[in-house]
Design a protein around this motif. Structure first.
Motif, PDB file in Angstrom:
ATOM      1  N   ARG A  73       5.314  -9.262  -0.923  1.00 13.19           N
ATOM      2  CA  ARG A  73       4.474  -8.241  -0.306  1.00 13.19           C
ATOM      3  C   ARG A  73       3.488  -7.637  -1.310  1.00 13.19           C
ATOM      4  O   ARG A  73       2.293  -7.504  -1.024  1.00 13.19           O
ATOM      5  CB  ARG A  73       5.321  -7.126   0.326  1.00 13.19           C
ATOM      6  N   THR A  74       3.975  -7.288  -2.489  1.00  8.00           N
ATOM      7  CA  THR A  74       3.111  -6.663  -3.492  1.00  8.00           C
ATOM      8  C   THR A  74       1.989  -7.602  -3.909  1.00  8.00           C
ATOM      9  O   THR A  74       0.825  -7.193  -4.017  1.00  8.00           O
ATOM     10  CB  THR A  74       3.943  -6.217  -4.713  1.00  8.00           C
ATOM     11  N   TYR A  96      -0.727  -7.845  -1.191  1.00  7.10           N
ATOM     12  CA  TYR A  96      -1.680  -6.731  -1.290  1.00  7.10           C
ATOM     13  C   TYR A  96      -2.641  -6.955  -2.450  1.00  7.10           C
ATOM     14  O   TYR A  96      -3.845  -6.811  -2.317  1.00  7.10           O
ATOM     15  CB  TYR A  96      -0.951  -5.395  -1.497  1.00  7.10           C
ATOM     16  N   ASP A 149      -6.184   6.375  -0.947  1.00  6.65           N
ATOM     17  CA  ASP A 149      -4.873   5.728  -0.803  1.00  6.65           C
ATOM     18  C   ASP A 149      -3.921   6.772  -0.240  1.00  6.65           C
ATOM     19  O   ASP A 149      -3.509   7.701  -0.937  1.00  6.65           O
ATOM     20  CB  ASP A 149      -4.395   5.204  -2.157  1.00  6.65           C
ATOM     21  N   LEU A 201      -1.332   0.381  -5.077  1.00  2.00           N
ATOM     22  CA  LEU A 201      -2.523  -0.029  -4.329  1.00  2.00           C
ATOM     23  C   LEU A 201      -3.771   0.630  -4.904  1.00  2.00           C
ATOM     24  O   LEU A 201      -4.848   0.023  -4.929  1.00  2.00           O
ATOM     25  CB  LEU A 201      -2.383   0.305  -2.845  1.00  2.00           C
ATOM     26  N   SER A 234      -3.370   2.095   2.734  1.00  3.61           N
ATOM     27  CA  SER A 234      -2.063   2.714   2.862  1.00  3.61           C
ATOM     28  C   SER A 234      -1.033   1.632   3.101  1.00  3.61           C
ATOM     29  O   SER A 234      -1.323   0.618   3.731  1.00  3.61           O
ATOM     30  CB  SER A 234      -2.048   3.698   4.030  1.00  3.61           C
ATOM     31  N   GLU A 235       0.135   1.860   2.578  1.00  2.00           N
ATOM     32  CA  GLU A 235       1.257   0.974   2.881  1.00  2.00           C
ATOM     33  C   GLU A 235       2.316   1.831   3.541  1.00  2.00           C
ATOM     34  O   GLU A 235       3.046   2.557   2.879  1.00  2.00           O
ATOM     35  CB  GLU A 235       1.810   0.321   1.611  1.00  2.00           C
TER      36      GLU A 235
END
Length: 142
Positions: free
Chosen positions: A32-33, A36, A56, A64, A122-123
């Motif tokens: 996932r990281t 992004y 962010d 991010l 945004s996460e």
């Protein structure tokens, strides 16, 4: 912030992560990281960030925000209501982004950003018990 700089997964969790360690768990999710990171710093996406002002929302550790700074953002406002904002400040400084990223501790709906933002990143956490209330709609001004 190369892929090799990301934390490596450690032992498997035996209990659900707590709010205190959820950020570590999220960073250790390399798939996932890196997804992004790869999207944000991809040269094809550079025009989306280069010279832009980025917000962010719920910045957590600031990962991010740092990717956006790497992609050429002129300014990044990293906002988090929790005390993890202090960790974001340390991470920003440790990675040399203090001239580009400003960490603001507070609720995004209560703080003032001193300029118009071009990009919002945004996460959102996926565990409902850890979610902060969603942003209220502001109609066409958003």
């Amino acid at each position: 912030l190369s892929p090799s700089a990301l934390p490596r997964p450690s032992a498997r969790l035996t209990a659900p992560p707590t709010p205190a360690d959820i950020h570590e768990v999220m960073l250790k999710d390399r798939v996932r990281t890196l997804a992004y990171r790869n999207f944000i710093v991809d040269p094809a996406n550079r025009p989306r960030f280069e010279g832009k002002v980025v917000l962010d929302v719920g910045c957590g550790t600031g990962i991010l925000s740092m990717f956006a700074a790497q992609a050429g953002a002129r300014k990044v406002y990293a906002v988090d209501a929790s005390n993890v904002a202090y960790k974001a400040v340390r991470n920003v400084k440790a990675n040399g982004f203090e001239g580009t990223i400003e960490v603001i501790k507070g609720k995004v709906e209560e703080i003032k950003i001193p300029e118009k933002v071009d990009v919002i990143i945004s996460e959102w956490m996926v565990r409902p018990s850890l979610l902060v209330s969603p942003l209220p709609s502001r109609g066409p001004r958003c």
